[in-house]
Design a protein around this motif. Structure first.
Motif, PDB file in Angstrom:
ATOM      1  N   LYS A 186     -84.815 -68.489 -50.689  1.00  0.00           N
ATOM      2  CA  LYS A 186     -86.229 -68.123 -50.619  1.00  0.00           C
ATOM      3  C   LYS A 186     -86.985 -68.823 -49.491  1.00  0.00           C
ATOM      4  O   LYS A 186     -88.218 -68.819 -49.471  1.00  0.00           O
ATOM      5  CB  LYS A 186     -86.937 -68.407 -51.953  1.00  0.00           C
ATOM      6  CG  LYS A 186     -86.332 -67.712 -53.149  1.00  0.00           C
ATOM      7  CD  LYS A 186     -86.443 -66.206 -53.037  1.00  0.00           C
ATOM      8  CE  LYS A 186     -85.887 -65.504 -54.276  1.00  0.00           C
ATOM      9  NZ  LYS A 186     -85.978 -64.025 -54.176  1.00  0.00           N
ATOM     10  N   SER A 187     -86.263 -69.433 -48.569  1.00  0.00           N
ATOM     11  CA  SER A 187     -86.919 -70.141 -47.460  1.00  0.00           C
ATOM     12  C   SER A 187     -87.113 -69.189 -46.288  1.00  0.00           C
ATOM     13  O   SER A 187     -86.797 -67.997 -46.363  1.00  0.00           O
ATOM     14  CB  SER A 187     -86.094 -71.356 -47.036  1.00  0.00           C
ATOM     15  OG  SER A 187     -84.857 -70.937 -46.493  1.00  0.00           O
ATOM     16  N   PHE A 188     -87.621 -69.730 -45.183  1.00  0.00           N
ATOM     17  CA  PHE A 188     -87.841 -68.936 -43.974  1.00  0.00           C
ATOM     18  C   PHE A 188     -87.319 -69.733 -42.788  1.00  0.00           C
ATOM     19  O   PHE A 188     -87.683 -70.906 -42.618  1.00  0.00           O
ATOM     20  CB  PHE A 188     -89.328 -68.623 -43.799  1.00  0.00           C
ATOM     21  CG  PHE A 188     -89.610 -67.650 -42.689  1.00  0.00           C
ATOM     22  CD1 PHE A 188     -89.685 -66.293 -42.940  1.00  0.00           C
ATOM     23  CD2 PHE A 188     -89.790 -68.088 -41.383  1.00  0.00           C
ATOM     24  CE1 PHE A 188     -89.939 -65.384 -41.923  1.00  0.00           C
ATOM     25  CE2 PHE A 188     -90.034 -67.195 -40.357  1.00  0.00           C
ATOM     26  CZ  PHE A 188     -90.108 -65.834 -40.636  1.00  0.00           C
ATOM     27  N   THR A 189     -86.484 -69.108 -41.986  1.00  0.00           N
ATOM     28  CA  THR A 189     -85.907 -69.775 -40.823  1.00  0.00           C
ATOM     29  C   THR A 189     -86.824 -69.583 -39.626  1.00  0.00           C
ATOM     30  O   THR A 189     -86.795 -68.541 -38.964  1.00  0.00           O
ATOM     31  CB  THR A 189     -84.503 -69.220 -40.512  1.00  0.00           C
ATOM     32  OG1 THR A 189     -83.727 -69.176 -41.700  1.00  0.00           O
ATOM     33  CG2 THR A 189     -83.809 -70.075 -39.464  1.00  0.00           C
ATOM     34  N   THR A 190     -87.639 -70.569 -39.341  1.00  0.00           N
ATOM     35  CA  THR A 190     -88.622 -70.438 -38.263  1.00  0.00           C
ATOM     36  C   THR A 190     -87.958 -70.298 -36.893  1.00  0.00           C
ATOM     37  O   THR A 190     -88.470 -69.607 -36.009  1.00  0.00           O
ATOM     38  CB  THR A 190     -89.565 -71.642 -38.244  1.00  0.00           C
ATOM     39  OG1 THR A 190     -88.793 -72.850 -38.129  1.00  0.00           O
ATOM     40  CG2 THR A 190     -90.381 -71.714 -39.530  1.00  0.00           C
ATOM     41  N   THR A 191     -86.805 -70.934 -36.725  1.00  0.00           N
ATOM     42  CA  THR A 191     -86.126 -70.883 -35.424  1.00  0.00           C
ATOM     43  C   THR A 191     -85.350 -69.590 -35.217  1.00  0.00           C
ATOM     44  O   THR A 191     -84.678 -69.437 -34.199  1.00  0.00           O
ATOM     45  CB  THR A 191     -85.174 -72.085 -35.280  1.00  0.00           C
ATOM     46  OG1 THR A 191     -84.454 -72.283 -36.506  1.00  0.00           O
ATOM     47  CG2 THR A 191     -85.934 -73.351 -34.938  1.00  0.00           C
ATOM     48  N   SER A 192     -85.437 -68.656 -36.164  1.00  0.00           N
ATOM     49  CA  SER A 192     -84.838 -67.341 -35.965  1.00  0.00           C
ATOM     50  C   SER A 192     -85.797 -66.414 -35.230  1.00  0.00           C
ATOM     51  O   SER A 192     -85.419 -65.305 -34.846  1.00  0.00           O
ATOM     52  CB  SER A 192     -84.449 -66.714 -37.315  1.00  0.00           C
ATOM     53  OG  SER A 192     -85.607 -66.430 -38.086  1.00  0.00           O
ATOM     54  N   HIS A 193     -87.033 -66.864 -35.023  1.00  0.00           N
ATOM     55  CA  HIS A 193     -88.040 -66.066 -34.332  1.00  0.00           C
ATOM     56  C   HIS A 193     -88.126 -66.502 -32.874  1.00  0.00           C
ATOM     57  O   HIS A 193     -88.288 -67.689 -32.574  1.00  0.00           O
ATOM     58  CB  HIS A 193     -89.407 -66.210 -35.011  1.00  0.00           C
ATOM     59  CG  HIS A 193     -89.599 -65.234 -36.130  1.00  0.00           C
ATOM     60  ND1 HIS A 193     -90.553 -64.255 -36.127  1.00  0.00           N
ATOM     61  CD2 HIS A 193     -88.928 -65.075 -37.286  1.00  0.00           C
ATOM     62  CE1 HIS A 193     -90.480 -63.538 -37.241  1.00  0.00           C
ATOM     63  NE2 HIS A 193     -89.499 -64.021 -37.957  1.00  0.00           N
ATOM     64  N   VAL A 194     -88.034 -65.538 -31.982  1.00  0.00           N
ATOM     65  CA  VAL A 194     -88.073 -65.822 -30.551  1.00  0.00           C
ATOM     66  C   VAL A 194     -89.398 -66.469 -30.154  1.00  0.00           C
ATOM     67  O   VAL A 194     -89.446 -67.289 -29.238  1.00  0.00           O
ATOM     68  CB  VAL A 194     -87.835 -64.528 -29.745  1.00  0.00           C
ATOM     69  CG1 VAL A 194     -87.992 -64.786 -28.256  1.00  0.00           C
ATOM     70  CG2 VAL A 194     -86.450 -63.964 -30.026  1.00  0.00           C
ATOM     71  N   ALA A 195     -90.481 -66.112 -30.869  1.00  0.00           N
ATOM     72  CA  ALA A 195     -91.789 -66.696 -30.547  1.00  0.00           C
ATOM     73  C   ALA A 195     -91.755 -68.218 -30.664  1.00  0.00           C
ATOM     74  O   ALA A 195     -92.381 -68.928 -29.865  1.00  0.00           O
ATOM     75  CB  ALA A 195     -92.864 -66.122 -31.467  1.00  0.00           C
ATOM     76  N   VAL A 196     -91.019 -68.729 -31.645  1.00  0.00           N
ATOM     77  CA  VAL A 196     -90.915 -70.181 -31.851  1.00  0.00           C
ATOM     78  C   VAL A 196     -89.991 -70.797 -30.807  1.00  0.00           C
ATOM     79  O   VAL A 196     -90.331 -71.797 -30.159  1.00  0.00           O
ATOM     80  CB  VAL A 196     -90.408 -70.493 -33.274  1.00  0.00           C
ATOM     81  CG1 VAL A 196     -90.176 -72.001 -33.442  1.00  0.00           C
ATOM     82  CG2 VAL A 196     -91.400 -69.995 -34.314  1.00  0.00           C
ATOM     83  N   THR A 197     -88.823 -70.202 -30.619  1.00  0.00           N
ATOM     84  CA  THR A 197     -87.851 -70.791 -29.695  1.00  0.00           C
ATOM     85  C   THR A 197     -88.300 -70.678 -28.235  1.00  0.00           C
ATOM     86  O   THR A 197     -88.013 -71.563 -27.432  1.00  0.00           O
ATOM     87  CB  THR A 197     -86.471 -70.123 -29.869  1.00  0.00           C
ATOM     88  OG1 THR A 197     -86.578 -68.713 -29.648  1.00  0.00           O
ATOM     89  CG2 THR A 197     -85.945 -70.354 -31.280  1.00  0.00           C
ATOM     90  N   VAL A 198     -89.006 -69.587 -27.910  1.00  0.00           N
ATOM     91  CA  VAL A 198     -89.533 -69.456 -26.545  1.00  0.00           C
ATOM     92  C   VAL A 198     -90.572 -70.533 -26.273  1.00  0.00           C
ATOM     93  O   VAL A 198     -90.620 -71.117 -25.176  1.00  0.00           O
ATOM     94  CB  VAL A 198     -90.144 -68.051 -26.322  1.00  0.00           C
ATOM     95  CG1 VAL A 198     -91.041 -68.035 -25.097  1.00  0.00           C
ATOM     96  CG2 VAL A 198     -89.042 -67.023 -26.153  1.00  0.00           C
ATOM     97  N   THR A 199     -91.409 -70.825 -27.265  1.00  0.00           N
ATOM     98  CA  THR A 199     -92.410 -71.890 -27.104  1.00  0.00           C
ATOM     99  C   THR A 199     -91.727 -73.231 -26.846  1.00  0.00           C
ATOM    100  O   THR A 199     -92.128 -73.982 -25.939  1.00  0.00           O
ATOM    101  CB  THR A 199     -93.295 -71.990 -28.350  1.00  0.00           C
ATOM    102  OG1 THR A 199     -93.956 -70.733 -28.566  1.00  0.00           O
ATOM    103  CG2 THR A 199     -94.335 -73.082 -28.197  1.00  0.00           C
ATOM    104  N   LEU A 200     -90.690 -73.534 -27.612  1.00  0.00           N
ATOM    105  CA  LEU A 200     -89.956 -74.781 -27.422  1.00  0.00           C
ATOM    106  C   LEU A 200     -89.298 -74.813 -26.038  1.00  0.00           C
ATOM    107  O   LEU A 200     -89.330 -75.843 -25.343  1.00  0.00           O
ATOM    108  CB  LEU A 200     -88.898 -74.941 -28.517  1.00  0.00           C
ATOM    109  CG  LEU A 200     -89.403 -75.083 -29.952  1.00  0.00           C
ATOM    110  CD1 LEU A 200     -88.228 -75.085 -30.926  1.00  0.00           C
ATOM    111  CD2 LEU A 200     -90.217 -76.355 -30.117  1.00  0.00           C
TER     112      LEU A 200
END
Length: 250
Positions: free
Chosen positions: A114-128
């Motif tokens: 029931k969690s959410f993988t934030t690093t599966s979203h390009v918006a997050v990884t592109v920011t990093l």
């Protein structure tokens, strides 16, 4: 009969787990909206604080398990920065460590039910990745001045092909944040989607034992991927940092 068949049909929606949803209802998402992404990034930050601050607040000669884990991660990343980026890169170790811990905990927390993988979203990884790219570029220009551009001029190559190689080097340099971010997001999204698809077959009693074994194996692989991808992102950051503080070596 057709409607009944559709209602009892076997439907798998592996991408539903990546949908961004507001925490407090509504369908509109603005830049200030608190979403499931926001919540799980906050949980990752709290987990890092719990490990690195609270877990080491009572340091002892004989360390506790939490202190041992914190010291192991600290020493591992410090040695990585020193070996890859060199002595001049060690001063940026706190940033590299923070980056590694955030990606690692985001990856691992995404494996919880029931969690959410934030690093599966390009918006997050592109920011990093852009933070690393812009930071390294500005640092390189600050420390080396115009000499930083020398990394694009391959002096060891014959003079006739140096301009061609320079164009290739420039393109590859600006593609760095793209490859840096998509590698992380793509691996995590693909793995989680596979787990969801295989787990969907658990409703079929005939193949349940096989499904359980397959999901367990994939889950173990995803656990390894979560750690490896955090390591890969971090060591690439160290490589880029070396170009800025130590100069390019052609």
């Amino acid at each position: 009969m057709a409607a009944e068949g559709e209602s009892t049909g076997f439907n798998i929606h592996p991408m539903d787990q990546f949908v961004v949803k507001p925490l407090f209802g509504g369908d509109t998402i603005e830049w200030y909206t608190i979403t499931n992404v926001t919540m799980w990034m906050g949980i990752a930050v709290l987990a890092i604080i719990a490990l690195m601050v609270l877990g080491t607040s009572r340091r002892a000669i004989i360390p506790s398990r939490t202190q041992s884990i914190a010291e192991l991660i600290y020493g591992f990343i410090y040695k990585m920065v020193e070996d890859v980026a060199g002595h001049d890169g060690v001063k940026y170790f706190p940033y590299v460590l923070t980056l590694f811990l955030f990606i690692l905990f985001s990856n691992l927390l995404g494996l919880l039910p029931k969690s959410f993988t934030t690093t599966s979203h390009v918006a997050v990884t592109v920011t990093l990745a852009l933070m690393v790219f812009l930071g390294v570029t500005l640092l390189g220009l600050y420390k080396q001045g115009i000499g930083f551009l020398g990394m694009f001029w391959v002096t060891s190559a014959p003079l006739a092909i140096r301009p061609i190689l320079a164009v290739i080097e420039v393109i590859s340099y600006f593609v760095r944040p793209v490859s840096h971010s998509i590698r992380l997001a793509g691996n995590l999204m693909a793995g989680h989607a596979v787990i969801k698809v295989i787990a969907g077959f658990a409703s079929m009693a005939v193949v349940s034992p096989v499904v359980v074994g397959a999901v367990t194996a994939i889950y173990g692989l995803e656990l390894l991927v979560a750690v490896v991808q955090a390591y890969v992102f971090t060591i690439l950051t160290c490589v880029y940092l070396r170009d800025a503080v130590g100069g390019a070596h052609h």
